[in-house]
Scaffold this active site. Sequence first.
Site, PDB file in Angstrom:
ATOM      1  N   LYS A   1       2.829   9.858   8.352  1.00 28.91           N
ATOM      2  CA  LYS A   1       2.089   9.430   9.541  1.00 28.91           C
ATOM      3  C   LYS A   1       2.649   9.953  10.872  1.00 28.91           C
ATOM      4  CE  LYS A   1      -0.833   5.787   7.805  1.00 28.91           C
ATOM      5  NZ  LYS A   1      -0.512   5.191   6.518  1.00 28.91           N
TER       6      LYS A   1
ATOM      7  N   PHE B   1       0.855  -1.190   0.000  1.00 31.51           N
ATOM      8  CA  PHE B   1       0.000   0.000   0.000  1.00 31.51           C
ATOM      9  C   PHE B   1       0.889   1.238   0.000  1.00 31.51           C
ATOM     10  CE2 PHE B   1      -2.326   3.549   1.785  1.00 31.51           C
ATOM     11  CZ  PHE B   1      -3.493   3.515   1.037  1.00 31.51           C
TER      12      PHE B   1
ATOM     13  N   ASP C   1       9.435   2.632   1.737  1.00 26.89           N
ATOM     14  CA  ASP C   1       8.298   3.413   2.242  1.00 26.89           C
ATOM     15  C   ASP C   1       8.167   3.130   3.740  1.00 26.89           C
ATOM     16  OD1 ASP C   1       5.800   4.343   2.994  1.00 26.89           O
ATOM     17  OD2 ASP C   1       4.732   3.521   1.264  1.00 26.89           O
TER      18      ASP C   1
HETATM   19  C1  PLP Z   1      -0.767   5.434   5.094  1.00 29.17           C
HETATM   20  C2  PLP Z   1       0.273   5.028   4.133  1.00 29.17           C
HETATM   21  C3  PLP Z   1       0.500   5.743   2.951  1.00 29.17           C
HETATM   22  C4  PLP Z   1      -0.381   6.891   2.511  1.00 29.17           C
HETATM   23  O1  PLP Z   1      -0.317   7.960   3.379  1.00 29.17           O
HETATM   24  P1  PLP Z   1      -1.414   9.136   3.267  1.00 29.17           P
HETATM   25  O2  PLP Z   1      -0.926  10.158   4.241  1.00 29.17           O
HETATM   26  O3  PLP Z   1      -2.720   8.532   3.646  1.00 29.17           O
HETATM   27  O4  PLP Z   1      -1.402   9.604   1.874  1.00 29.17           O
HETATM   28  C5  PLP Z   1       1.544   5.357   2.150  1.00 29.17           C
HETATM   29  N1  PLP Z   1       2.336   4.318   2.471  1.00 29.17           N
HETATM   30  C6  PLP Z   1       2.141   3.616   3.597  1.00 29.17           C
HETATM   31  C7  PLP Z   1       3.073   2.507   3.925  1.00 29.17           C
HETATM   32  C8  PLP Z   1       1.102   3.925   4.453  1.00 29.17           C
HETATM   33  O5  PLP Z   1       0.900   3.206   5.553  1.00 29.17           O
END
Ligand code: PLP
Length: 406
Positions: A254, A138, A225
């Site tokens: 986050k 994701f 990521d």
């Molecule tokens: C939550 C998340 C995203 C997206 O972040 P947003 O601030 O909602 O755009 C991308 N990568 C990972 C691993 C995530 O957990």
Amino acid sequence: MNAAAQMSEASSPHVMPTYGRLPIALSHGQGCRVWDVNGKEYLDALGGIAVNTLGHNHHKLVPALQDQLTRLIHTSNYYHIPHQEALAKKLVEISGLSNVFFCSTGLEANEAALKLARKFGHDKGIERPEIVVYEKAFHGRSIATLSATGNIKVQAGFGPLVEGFIRVPLNDIASLEAATAGNPNLVAVFMEAIQGEGGVNPMHMDYLRQVRALCDQRDWLLMIDEVQCGMGRTGKWFAHQWAGILPDVMPLAKGLGSGVPVGAVVAGPKAAHIFKTGNHGTTFGGNPLAMRAGLETIRIMEEDDLLGNASRVGAHLVAGLRQALAAELSSGGVKEIRGLGLMLGIDLAKPCPGLMQQCLEQGLLISVTADSVIRLVPPLIMSTAEADEVVAILCPLVKKLLAAEP
Ligand SMILES: *Cc1c(COP(=O)(O)O)cnc(C)c1O
């Protein structure tokens, strides 16, 4: 029930129904506790989905943000922003990388990473650069990041997708080698060190080291990521640090601002000078309020040893869960309890669609991801006593659910 609570139960006619919402509205919080508009108390084991690093109403963060509000909220990246330079310096120090671009969200950090990878390719004469991504990944919901995401539910209805991605399974170096063999267009490997939304799926330490070596051999960027698993959640600043490697590009968001929207992409020497003036930008990214939030979050985490706390309380929580669910683990009703520090997944043998609501009724905030994985990503200030409470509320509900007819 008062009016605000009633409103939270009815779906609003004015808000797009992009979320299936639980029937409460939260009003305020303190530490790992939050209260709804009716005064009911909840223990927060979700932290706004791995966002509220310092919990709620933190006694050091709030005054600092109040001070910042009276000075400057936003200027523009037309000017130097001292807090931005300070946060970049701090992120460089804790990551071992070298340069930072600031934005506001996770998907924007990932967009920047994808653009870096493509330009890295173009700068080498590769006109159609391709990027390796993973099953169950994701990376966000913009057109490019949902294309990189491995969940067809996220992609459905939004085609045509962005091209240039090659998808491989997790933790399988032979598959990665086979999928990329002889491909001159490959420029980067893009992964979460621990997949969050995909079900709390860690990349193995050996695998991370093997991918690092392969990227070095082939001159690809390793892009990790760390939007969800980073910022101290696993007990180190960044989850890949457990494997003793450095990525070339690391998107963050986050937990970085402890609730204030802050995103960043941190680059090592191989990717630090790809973007030139005018190549990328964002209006809100790096604004003084966001940067102060990031700086104070990191400062408080260091002052209060929250990395140590995440490790200690995470280990305590896992031990408590394993003990309380020992029978279910041996019968296979609980397939696995996995994760690191305060990023934990309890993988059940069957879907648990009602569990978030049941926990809510018992005063506990959690989430369920990938249909059958209970995800615990609480604030990093959680105490062992609070972890015990999570176990005491959650585990009986899990036992009941597993004991019920399918
Ligand atoms: C939550 C998340 C995203 C997206 O972040 P947003 O601030 O909602 O755009 C991308 N990568 C990972 C691993 C995530 O957990």
